[in-house]
Write a protein that holds these residues in place. Sequence first.
Motif, PDB file in Angstrom:
ATOM      1  N   THR A   1      13.766   5.242  -8.697  1.00  0.00           N
ATOM      2  CA  THR A   1      13.373   3.839  -8.809  1.00  0.00           C
ATOM      3  C   THR A   1      12.903   3.389  -7.436  1.00  0.00           C
ATOM      4  OG1 THR A   1      14.989   3.399 -10.554  1.00  0.00           O
ATOM      5  CG2 THR A   1      14.150   1.497  -9.356  1.00  0.00           C
ATOM      6  N   TYR A   2      11.762   2.694  -7.418  1.00  0.00           N
ATOM      7  CA  TYR A   2      11.199   2.162  -6.178  1.00  0.00           C
ATOM      8  C   TYR A   2      11.020   0.664  -6.321  1.00  0.00           C
ATOM      9  CZ  TYR A   2       9.973   7.001  -5.167  1.00  0.00           C
ATOM     10  OH  TYR A   2      10.018   8.348  -4.927  1.00  0.00           O
ATOM     11  N   TRP A   3      11.147  -0.070  -5.211  1.00  0.00           N
ATOM     12  CA  TRP A   3      10.876  -1.503  -5.234  1.00  0.00           C
ATOM     13  C   TRP A   3      10.705  -2.011  -3.814  1.00  0.00           C
ATOM     14  CZ3 TRP A   3      15.752   0.462  -5.786  1.00  0.00           C
ATOM     15  CH2 TRP A   3      16.775  -0.076  -5.021  1.00  0.00           C
TER      16      TRP A   3
ATOM     17  N   ASP B   1       0.831  -1.212   0.000  1.00  0.00           N
ATOM     18  CA  ASP B   1       0.000   0.000   0.000  1.00  0.00           C
ATOM     19  C   ASP B   1       0.860   1.255   0.000  1.00  0.00           C
ATOM     20  OD1 ASP B   1      -2.398  -1.414  -0.046  1.00  0.00           O
ATOM     21  OD2 ASP B   1      -2.489  -1.521   2.148  1.00  0.00           O
ATOM     22  N   VAL B   2       1.937   1.239   0.767  1.00  0.00           N
ATOM     23  CA  VAL B   2       2.847   2.395   0.798  1.00  0.00           C
ATOM     24  C   VAL B   2       3.513   2.568  -0.561  1.00  0.00           C
ATOM     25  CG1 VAL B   2       4.971   3.310   1.810  1.00  0.00           C
ATOM     26  CG2 VAL B   2       3.230   2.273   3.278  1.00  0.00           C
ATOM     27  N   LEU B   3       3.939   1.476  -1.184  1.00  0.00           N
ATOM     28  CA  LEU B   3       4.552   1.560  -2.518  1.00  0.00           C
ATOM     29  C   LEU B   3       3.573   2.156  -3.520  1.00  0.00           C
ATOM     30  CD1 LEU B   3       6.829   0.983  -4.554  1.00  0.00           C
ATOM     31  CD2 LEU B   3       5.855  -1.312  -4.812  1.00  0.00           C
ATOM     32  N   LYS B   4       2.357   1.653  -3.546  1.00  0.00           N
ATOM     33  CA  LYS B   4       1.350   2.171  -4.487  1.00  0.00           C
ATOM     34  C   LYS B   4       1.075   3.653  -4.248  1.00  0.00           C
ATOM     35  CE  LYS B   4      -1.041  -2.161  -5.417  1.00  0.00           C
ATOM     36  NZ  LYS B   4      -2.288  -2.921  -5.268  1.00  0.00           N
ATOM     37  N   ARG B   5       0.926   4.042  -2.988  1.00  0.00           N
ATOM     38  CA  ARG B   5       0.668   5.449  -2.664  1.00  0.00           C
ATOM     39  C   ARG B   5       1.844   6.335  -3.082  1.00  0.00           C
ATOM     40  NH1 ARG B   5      -0.495   4.969   2.446  1.00  0.00           N
ATOM     41  NH2 ARG B   5       1.582   5.456   3.223  1.00  0.00           N
ATOM     42  N   THR B   6       3.054   5.868  -2.819  1.00  0.00           N
ATOM     43  CA  THR B   6       4.250   6.631  -3.193  1.00  0.00           C
ATOM     44  C   THR B   6       4.318   6.836  -4.698  1.00  0.00           C
ATOM     45  OG1 THR B   6       5.435   5.783  -1.274  1.00  0.00           O
ATOM     46  CG2 THR B   6       6.767   6.669  -3.083  1.00  0.00           C
ATOM     47  N   LEU B   7       4.042   5.783  -5.464  1.00  0.00           N
ATOM     48  CA  LEU B   7       4.076   5.909  -6.923  1.00  0.00           C
ATOM     49  C   LEU B   7       2.985   6.862  -7.417  1.00  0.00           C
ATOM     50  CD1 LEU B   7       4.813   2.216  -7.919  1.00  0.00           C
ATOM     51  CD2 LEU B   7       6.400   4.149  -7.940  1.00  0.00           C
ATOM     52  N   ARG B   8       1.781   6.779  -6.845  1.00  0.00           N
ATOM     53  CA  ARG B   8       0.692   7.699  -7.246  1.00  0.00           C
ATOM     54  C   ARG B   8       1.063   9.148  -6.948  1.00  0.00           C
ATOM     55  NH1 ARG B   8      -2.770   3.807  -4.991  1.00  0.00           N
ATOM     56  NH2 ARG B   8      -2.923   5.050  -3.100  1.00  0.00           N
TER      57      ARG B   8
ATOM     58  N   PRO C   1       3.405   0.595 -15.087  1.00  0.00           N
ATOM     59  CA  PRO C   1       2.440   1.515 -14.475  1.00  0.00           C
ATOM     60  C   PRO C   1       1.694   0.977 -13.259  1.00  0.00           C
ATOM     61  CG  PRO C   1       1.570   0.637 -16.519  1.00  0.00           C
ATOM     62  CD  PRO C   1       2.988   0.165 -16.412  1.00  0.00           C
ATOM     63  N   ILE C   2       1.682  -0.339 -13.033  1.00  0.00           N
ATOM     64  CA  ILE C   2       0.906  -0.907 -11.933  1.00  0.00           C
ATOM     65  C   ILE C   2       1.824  -1.649 -10.974  1.00  0.00           C
ATOM     66  CG2 ILE C   2      -0.918  -2.536 -11.313  1.00  0.00           C
ATOM     67  CD1 ILE C   2      -2.163  -1.918 -14.071  1.00  0.00           C
ATOM     68  N   ALA C   3       1.769  -1.267  -9.688  1.00  0.00           N
ATOM     69  CA  ALA C   3       2.595  -1.913  -8.667  1.00  0.00           C
ATOM     70  C   ALA C   3       1.961  -3.230  -8.225  1.00  0.00           C
ATOM     71  CB  ALA C   3       2.765  -0.988  -7.468  1.00  0.00           C
ATOM     72  N   THR C   4       2.795  -4.243  -8.083  1.00  0.00           N
ATOM     73  CA  THR C   4       2.340  -5.549  -7.603  1.00  0.00           C
ATOM     74  C   THR C   4       3.115  -5.896  -6.333  1.00  0.00           C
ATOM     75  OG1 THR C   4       3.991  -6.834  -8.802  1.00  0.00           O
ATOM     76  CG2 THR C   4       1.954  -6.300  -9.982  1.00  0.00           C
TER      77      THR C   4
ATOM     78  N   ARG D   1      11.133  -3.619 -10.026  1.00  0.00           N
ATOM     79  CA  ARG D   1      11.501  -2.198  -9.954  1.00  0.00           C
ATOM     80  C   ARG D   1      10.539  -1.341 -10.752  1.00  0.00           C
ATOM     81  NH1 ARG D   1      17.044  -1.636  -7.856  1.00  0.00           N
ATOM     82  NH2 ARG D   1      17.584  -3.753  -7.287  1.00  0.00           N
ATOM     83  N   TYR D   2      10.227  -0.181 -10.195  1.00  0.00           N
ATOM     84  CA  TYR D   2       9.314   0.777 -10.816  1.00  0.00           C
ATOM     85  C   TYR D   2      10.089   2.073 -11.028  1.00  0.00           C
ATOM     86  CZ  TYR D   2       6.094  -2.729  -9.338  1.00  0.00           C
ATOM     87  OH  TYR D   2       5.473  -3.941  -9.162  1.00  0.00           O
ATOM     88  N   ASP D   3      10.355   2.386 -12.294  1.00  0.00           N
ATOM     89  CA  ASP D   3      11.112   3.582 -12.639  1.00  0.00           C
ATOM     90  C   ASP D   3      10.169   4.752 -12.881  1.00  0.00           C
ATOM     91  OD1 ASP D   3      13.653   2.349 -12.566  1.00  0.00           O
ATOM     92  OD2 ASP D   3      13.293   1.500 -14.550  1.00  0.00           O
ATOM     93  N   VAL D   4      10.491   5.879 -12.271  1.00  0.00           N
ATOM     94  CA  VAL D   4       9.722   7.105 -12.442  1.00  0.00           C
ATOM     95  C   VAL D   4      10.498   8.000 -13.399  1.00  0.00           C
ATOM     96  CG1 VAL D   4       8.742   9.116 -11.267  1.00  0.00           C
ATOM     97  CG2 VAL D   4       8.797   6.902 -10.098  1.00  0.00           C
ATOM     98  N   HIS D   5       9.818   8.475 -14.451  1.00  0.00           N
ATOM     99  CA  HIS D   5      10.452   9.296 -15.487  1.00  0.00           C
ATOM    100  C   HIS D   5       9.633  10.559 -15.728  1.00  0.00           C
ATOM    101  CE1 HIS D   5      13.038   5.999 -16.949  1.00  0.00           C
ATOM    102  NE2 HIS D   5      12.024   5.239 -16.617  1.00  0.00           N
ATOM    103  N   ASP D   6      10.303  11.585 -16.206  1.00  0.00           N
ATOM    104  CA  ASP D   6       9.606  12.742 -16.760  1.00  0.00           C
ATOM    105  C   ASP D   6      10.170  12.962 -18.164  1.00  0.00           C
ATOM    106  OD1 ASP D   6      12.054  14.061 -16.504  1.00  0.00           O
ATOM    107  OD2 ASP D   6      11.326  15.532 -15.053  1.00  0.00           O
ATOM    108  N   LYS D   7       9.845  14.075 -18.771  1.00  0.00           N
ATOM    109  CA  LYS D   7      10.285  14.309 -20.151  1.00  0.00           C
ATOM    110  C   LYS D   7      11.809  14.407 -20.282  1.00  0.00           C
ATOM    111  CE  LYS D   7       9.338  19.315 -19.960  1.00  0.00           C
ATOM    112  NZ  LYS D   7      10.393  19.678 -19.120  1.00  0.00           N
TER     113      LYS D   7
END
Length: 89
Positions: free
Chosen positions: A55-57, A15-22, A34-37, A43-49
């Motif tokens: 990176t979160y995991w 839940d904390v991981l999902k909230r952090t990514l949102r 795009p969807i945390a499991t 690993r979930y990479d956050v990017h902008d332009k």
Amino acid sequence: MVLSQTEYSEDEAIDVLKRTLRERLGDDVHVDPPIATEQLGRRYDVHDKDGWLATYWLAEQQVAGDEGMLTAIVSPGARQRGHHTFHKS
């Protein structure tokens, strides 16, 4: 660049991981994938332009204190600092 890790109970970690990514999403910011499991090590990479932001995991155990950098993204020009571990009180 800083590696920061926080300890959570198994029940609240996803839940904390999902909230952090949102919370990171916004103008031109996206997460890949795009969807945390609940999969450990995914690993979930956050990017902008302009490129990579973070990176979160989920990990079963803490990263050792002397492994504070993700070697895949270290470059000679990168400002490197230590890493932090936050323990739940």
